[in-house]
Design a protein around this motif. Structure first.
Motif, PDB file in Angstrom:
ATOM      1  N   GLY A 296       0.824  -1.199   0.000  1.00 23.81           N
ATOM      2  CA  GLY A 296       0.000   0.000   0.000  1.00 23.81           C
ATOM      3  C   GLY A 296       0.857   1.247   0.000  1.00 23.81           C
ATOM      4  N   ILE A 297       0.490   2.214  -0.841  1.00 22.61           N
ATOM      5  CA  ILE A 297       1.164   3.513  -0.861  1.00 22.61           C
ATOM      6  C   ILE A 297       0.224   4.524  -0.215  1.00 22.61           C
ATOM      7  CG2 ILE A 297       2.223   5.315  -2.279  1.00 22.61           C
ATOM      8  CD1 ILE A 297       3.768   2.791  -2.577  1.00 22.61           C
ATOM      9  N   ALA A 298       0.609   5.010   0.957  1.00 24.46           N
ATOM     10  CA  ALA A 298      -0.213   5.981   1.679  1.00 24.46           C
ATOM     11  C   ALA A 298       0.333   7.382   1.451  1.00 24.46           C
ATOM     12  CB  ALA A 298      -0.222   5.650   3.172  1.00 24.46           C
ATOM     13  N   GLY A 299      -0.534   8.365   1.624  1.00 26.71           N
ATOM     14  CA  GLY A 299      -0.097   9.752   1.488  1.00 26.71           C
ATOM     15  C   GLY A 299      -1.268  10.660   1.197  1.00 26.71           C
ATOM     16  N   VAL A 300      -1.107  11.929   1.533  1.00 23.76           N
ATOM     17  CA  VAL A 300      -2.089  12.933   1.152  1.00 23.76           C
ATOM     18  C   VAL A 300      -2.019  13.112  -0.355  1.00 23.76           C
ATOM     19  CG1 VAL A 300      -2.782  15.344   1.424  1.00 23.76           C
ATOM     20  CG2 VAL A 300      -1.903  14.074   3.387  1.00 23.76           C
ATOM     21  N   ALA A 301      -3.157  13.309  -1.004  1.00 27.07           N
ATOM     22  CA  ALA A 301      -3.192  13.465  -2.454  1.00 27.07           C
ATOM     23  C   ALA A 301      -2.222  14.556  -2.900  1.00 27.07           C
ATOM     24  CB  ALA A 301      -4.605  13.798  -2.918  1.00 27.07           C
ATOM     25  N   GLY A 302      -1.539  14.307  -4.018  1.00 31.65           N
ATOM     26  CA  GLY A 302      -0.646  15.304  -4.583  1.00 31.65           C
ATOM     27  C   GLY A 302       0.804  15.161  -4.180  1.00 31.65           C
ATOM     28  N   ASN A 303       1.176  14.028  -3.604  1.00 32.73           N
ATOM     29  CA  ASN A 303       2.551  13.818  -3.167  1.00 32.73           C
ATOM     30  C   ASN A 303       3.340  12.872  -4.069  1.00 32.73           C
ATOM     31  OD1 ASN A 303       3.356  15.108  -0.343  1.00 32.73           O
ATOM     32  ND2 ASN A 303       1.164  14.719  -0.338  1.00 32.73           N
ATOM     33  N   GLY A 304       2.869  12.677  -5.300  1.00 32.61           N
ATOM     34  CA  GLY A 304       3.614  11.876  -6.269  1.00 32.61           C
ATOM     35  C   GLY A 304       3.026  10.516  -6.543  1.00 32.61           C
ATOM     36  N   GLN A 305       1.967  10.124  -5.771  1.00 30.87           N
ATOM     37  CA  GLN A 305       1.389   8.791  -5.978  1.00 30.87           C
ATOM     38  C   GLN A 305       0.761   8.659  -7.360  1.00 30.87           C
ATOM     39  OE1 GLN A 305       0.525  11.134  -3.606  1.00 30.87           O
ATOM     40  NE2 GLN A 305      -0.479  10.105  -1.894  1.00 30.87           N
ATOM     41  N   SER A 306       0.058   9.694  -7.810  1.00 31.20           N
ATOM     42  CA  SER A 306      -0.607   9.634  -9.115  1.00 31.20           C
ATOM     43  C   SER A 306       0.412   9.472 -10.231  1.00 31.20           C
ATOM     44  CB  SER A 306      -1.444  10.895  -9.353  1.00 31.20           C
ATOM     45  OG  SER A 306      -2.482  10.998  -8.408  1.00 31.20           O
ATOM     46  N   GLU A 307       1.484  10.250 -10.161  1.00 32.20           N
ATOM     47  CA  GLU A 307       2.525  10.177 -11.197  1.00 32.20           C
ATOM     48  C   GLU A 307       3.204   8.818 -11.186  1.00 32.20           C
ATOM     49  OE1 GLU A 307       1.561  14.340 -10.386  1.00 32.20           O
ATOM     50  OE2 GLU A 307       2.098  12.680  -9.068  1.00 32.20           O
ATOM     51  N   LEU A 308       3.387   8.248  -9.998  1.00 31.75           N
ATOM     52  CA  LEU A 308       3.980   6.912  -9.897  1.00 31.75           C
ATOM     53  C   LEU A 308       3.127   5.885 -10.638  1.00 31.75           C
ATOM     54  CD1 LEU A 308       6.019   4.907  -8.645  1.00 31.75           C
ATOM     55  CD2 LEU A 308       4.542   4.824  -6.624  1.00 31.75           C
ATOM     56  N   LEU A 309       1.819   5.907 -10.400  1.00 33.26           N
ATOM     57  CA  LEU A 309       0.923   4.975 -11.086  1.00 33.26           C
ATOM     58  C   LEU A 309       0.921   5.211 -12.592  1.00 33.26           C
ATOM     59  CD1 LEU A 309      -2.322   4.590  -8.930  1.00 33.26           C
ATOM     60  CD2 LEU A 309      -0.513   2.918  -9.302  1.00 33.26           C
ATOM     61  N   GLU A 310       0.952   6.475 -13.006  1.00 30.07           N
ATOM     62  CA  GLU A 310       0.920   6.781 -14.438  1.00 30.07           C
ATOM     63  C   GLU A 310       2.151   6.253 -15.154  1.00 30.07           C
ATOM     64  OE1 GLU A 310       0.398  10.978 -14.378  1.00 30.07           O
ATOM     65  OE2 GLU A 310      -1.762  10.872 -13.990  1.00 30.07           O
ATOM     66  N   VAL A 311       3.310   6.339 -14.513  1.00 31.03           N
ATOM     67  CA  VAL A 311       4.537   5.791 -15.116  1.00 31.03           C
ATOM     68  C   VAL A 311       4.451   4.274 -15.215  1.00 31.03           C
ATOM     69  CG1 VAL A 311       6.990   5.383 -14.700  1.00 31.03           C
ATOM     70  CG2 VAL A 311       6.062   7.689 -14.502  1.00 31.03           C
ATOM     71  N   LEU A 468      -1.197  -0.875  -4.306  1.00 28.82           N
ATOM     72  CA  LEU A 468      -2.425  -0.159  -3.956  1.00 28.82           C
ATOM     73  C   LEU A 468      -2.092   1.269  -3.545  1.00 28.82           C
ATOM     74  CD1 LEU A 468      -5.460  -0.004  -2.938  1.00 28.82           C
ATOM     75  CD2 LEU A 468      -4.571  -0.833  -0.746  1.00 28.82           C
ATOM     76  N   VAL A 469      -2.729   2.236  -4.199  1.00 31.78           N
ATOM     77  CA  VAL A 469      -2.603   3.646  -3.817  1.00 31.78           C
ATOM     78  C   VAL A 469      -3.961   4.116  -3.313  1.00 31.78           C
ATOM     79  CG1 VAL A 469      -2.272   5.999  -4.657  1.00 31.78           C
ATOM     80  CG2 VAL A 469      -0.716   4.184  -5.391  1.00 31.78           C
ATOM     81  N   SER A 470      -3.998   4.671  -2.100  1.00 30.71           N
ATOM     82  CA  SER A 470      -5.257   5.167  -1.552  1.00 30.71           C
ATOM     83  C   SER A 470      -4.972   6.289  -0.564  1.00 30.71           C
ATOM     84  CB  SER A 470      -6.021   4.038  -0.844  1.00 30.71           C
ATOM     85  OG  SER A 470      -7.198   4.537  -0.250  1.00 30.71           O
ATOM     86  N   VAL A 471      -5.861   7.305  -0.569  1.00 28.16           N
ATOM     87  CA  VAL A 471      -5.744   8.362   0.430  1.00 28.16           C
ATOM     88  C   VAL A 471      -6.504   7.993   1.701  1.00 28.16           C
ATOM     89  CG1 VAL A 471      -5.415  10.209  -1.256  1.00 28.16           C
ATOM     90  CG2 VAL A 471      -7.731   9.611  -0.526  1.00 28.16           C
ATOM     91  N   GLU A 472      -7.236   6.870   1.656  1.00 29.78           N
ATOM     92  CA  GLU A 472      -7.992   6.406   2.820  1.00 29.78           C
ATOM     93  C   GLU A 472      -7.081   5.554   3.698  1.00 29.78           C
ATOM     94  OE1 GLU A 472     -10.857   7.425   3.545  1.00 29.78           O
ATOM     95  OE2 GLU A 472     -11.731   8.165   1.674  1.00 29.78           O
ATOM     96  N   LEU A 473      -6.651   6.108   4.813  1.00 26.94           N
ATOM     97  CA  LEU A 473      -5.691   5.422   5.665  1.00 26.94           C
ATOM     98  C   LEU A 473      -6.271   4.129   6.242  1.00 26.94           C
ATOM     99  CD1 LEU A 473      -2.821   5.683   6.463  1.00 26.94           C
ATOM    100  CD2 LEU A 473      -3.479   7.145   8.372  1.00 26.94           C
TER     101      LEU A 473
END
Length: 533
Positions: A296-311, A468-473
């Motif tokens: 699981g990749i945790a974090g507040v939205a906008g910390n690079g998770q979206s870009e990681l998934l896109e790559v 898994l990337v989610s902002v829901e802790l």
């Protein structure tokens, strides 16, 4: 928390009687009546599409009810627009903030509520009132800070201050903790308690049952456009509320056996991503995902998770090294398309199902084939075998409980949860070695959440690797076998869910690695702001 004492003669702060609203053939609200007592925090919950937002939009003047009456403080009140709602003492804090990013805090608060055509006197008066409000309600914020330079928790305070500056006695908050760290959410709850203690009335719309149980005095449950129950929070439970929401018993925990990780499926080393504006979004990230585990990749939205998934999904270019089953993946953009990823055994459920996972005007059966239309099972010579795709989609819809089970229905006509099931069915049924899944239950109602979680764990138990990337802790804690926390494009640490807690993860999400002493919300927000959030 103790609700203020009321008598039988106390007029409700808000009373809605017989509210109905239809959009064409869709009956969004059906004869809804609700009483919200003054000085209380009243929760409203319900599945996606239950009619909560429509009801609050009627109260705030965005929509006009087809029939029904609104009473504010016992007086029948017409609310034809949001200005009338503000005049009636109602303020609303939206899930997506309505702030001008290049204005200061003070300018945003005054905007639309100026004393006259002269701005300077308005700003001077606002500064005095803002200082008093901040001290009274623990809403401290720098009035001269630029909105785009402060964190989301601070921006939310600005929205609350805007409403209070306009003399709001009734506050409506729509999913207020969706973009907050756990520490920021706790601080918001303290603010709400202060507001309530001062006699303000708060309506809280949320899908998080834990928040309902923690902060509200009373909770109303909506299902399919109707009000099904209103109960005192102290006299109910999360399980009872979940059953009221969906009409059946819902398992609120994820049942899973301990993971038995196998070989490394995905290996990421020193990954860097720079966006089209030249902003460095992912900064030297390294990790691995093994067969039979959920990372699981945790974090507040906008910390690079979206870009990681896109790559990893083939949408963006990057530098660094990524191997899949030991073989390098091209990151330069020449071969890094989604089609090549699928051939390598990577399936991808994107974060935004409507923008990236579906073509909304196309039918379910067409969407089920997207990305896999070259497969032999979907072809007849040089042409697509539409009958085979239709048959396959019908089977998928049955297995994934998509409602209605109509493969010819356009994707835009399904609810959010059923749209997500269509995407999940398409990707999971391909038997991938690696599943990339972003925000799997965003905007999804509680019954569908239970089903989606079961599918993720079932895939893991088949020996598949899942990122898994989610902002829901809570979701990250429940599903993950290991948790990596991202902040400002970097991984701050990796934790075993059984040996950590939300406090430690929340600090890592705010860029704080020293967990040996307490940290203030202001320190957390300063860190988030420095990272550009």
């Amino acid at each position: 928390m103790t609700a203020p004492q009321t008598t039988p003669d106390t007029a409700p702060a808000i009373e809605l009687k017989g509210i109905s609203k239809a959009f064409g053939p869709v009956q969004a609200n059906k004869d809804i009546s609700i009483r919200v007592m003054p000085g209380t925090i009243h929760g409203i919950i319900g599945e996606n599409g239950a009619g909560k937002s429509t009801l609050m939009s009627i109260l705030y003047g965005f929509y006009k009810a087809d029939r029904g009456e609104i009473f504010i403080g016992g007086t029948k009140t017409e609310i034809p627009d949001s200005q009338a709602a503000i005049s009636a003492g109602i303020g609303m804090v939206f899930q997506h903030f309505k702030l001008v990013e290049n204005f200061t805090v003070l300018e945003n608060i005054v905007l639309g509520a100026e004393d006259s055509g002269l701005l300077r006197p308005s700003l001077a008066r606002a500064r005095r009132e803002l200082k008093a409000l901040a001290e009274e309600y623990e809403l401290n914020v720098d009035p001269d800070a630029i909105i785009e330079d402060i964190g989301v928790g601070m921006q939310q305070r600005v929205e609350i201050l805007k409403a209070l500056y306009r003399q709001a006695d009734i506050l409506i908050l729509d999913e207020p903790t969706g973009v907050l760290t756990p520490a920021e959410a706790d601080h918001l709850f303290r603010i709400l308690e202060n507001l309530r203690r001062e006699g303000k009335t708060i309506i809280l719309i949320t899908h998080k049952l834990r928040e309902i149980m923690e902060i509200t005095d009373t909770v109303s449950v909506m299902r399919r456009g109707e009000m099904t129950a209103t109960v005192k929070t102290a006299e109910t439970s999360p399980a009872e509320l979940a059953e009221l929401m969906v009409g059946r018993k819902v398992l609120l925990r994820v049942n899973k056996e301990p993971a038995t990780p196998g070989a490394v499926i995905l290996d990421v080393k020193d990954l860097h991503v720079t966006d089209a504006k030249g902003v460095h979004r992912v900064k030297g990230v390294s990790f691995e995902v093994r067969a039979g585990e959920v990372l699981g990749i945790a974090g507040v939205a906008g910390n690079g998770q979206s870009e990681l998934l896109e790559v990893l999904g083939g949408y963006e270019t990057a530098t660094g090294t990524v191997t899949m089953n030991g073989t390098p993946i091209d990151l330069t953009g020449t071969k890094s398309d989604g089609q090549s990823r699928r051939r390598r055994g990577i399936a991808h459920v994107p974060e935004d199902r409507q923008a990236e996972g579906l073509i909304m005007d196309y039918s379910a059966w067409e969407n089920t084939a997207f990305g896999y239309h070259h497969d032999d099972k979907y072809r007849s010579g040089l042409f697509m075998n539409n009958a085979a795709i239709l048959s396959d989609t019908t089977d998928k819809m049955q297995r994934f409980d998509v409602r209605p089970p109509d493969p010819k229905l356009a994707a835009k006509n399904f609810s959010g949860g059923n749209q997500q099931k269509i995407v999940l069915a398409r990707e999971i049924e391909r038997n991938p070695d690696l599943l990339l899944i972003g925000q799997p239950t965003r905007g999804v109602d509680i019954g569908a959440i239970e089903f989606i979680h079961e599918q993720i764990i079932a895939l893991r138990d088949q020996g598949k690797a899942i990122l898994l990337v989610s902002v829901e802790l809570e979701e990250i804690m429940a599903l993950s076998d290991r948790i990596a926390v991202m902040f400002d494009g970097r991984i701050m640490g990796t934790r075993d869910p059984s040996q950590t807690d939300e406090r430690e993860l929340g600090l890592l999400m705010a860029g704080i690695t020293d967990t040996d002493h307490d940290h203030s919300v202001e320190e957390i927000e300063d860190n988030l702001a420095k990272a550009g959030h």
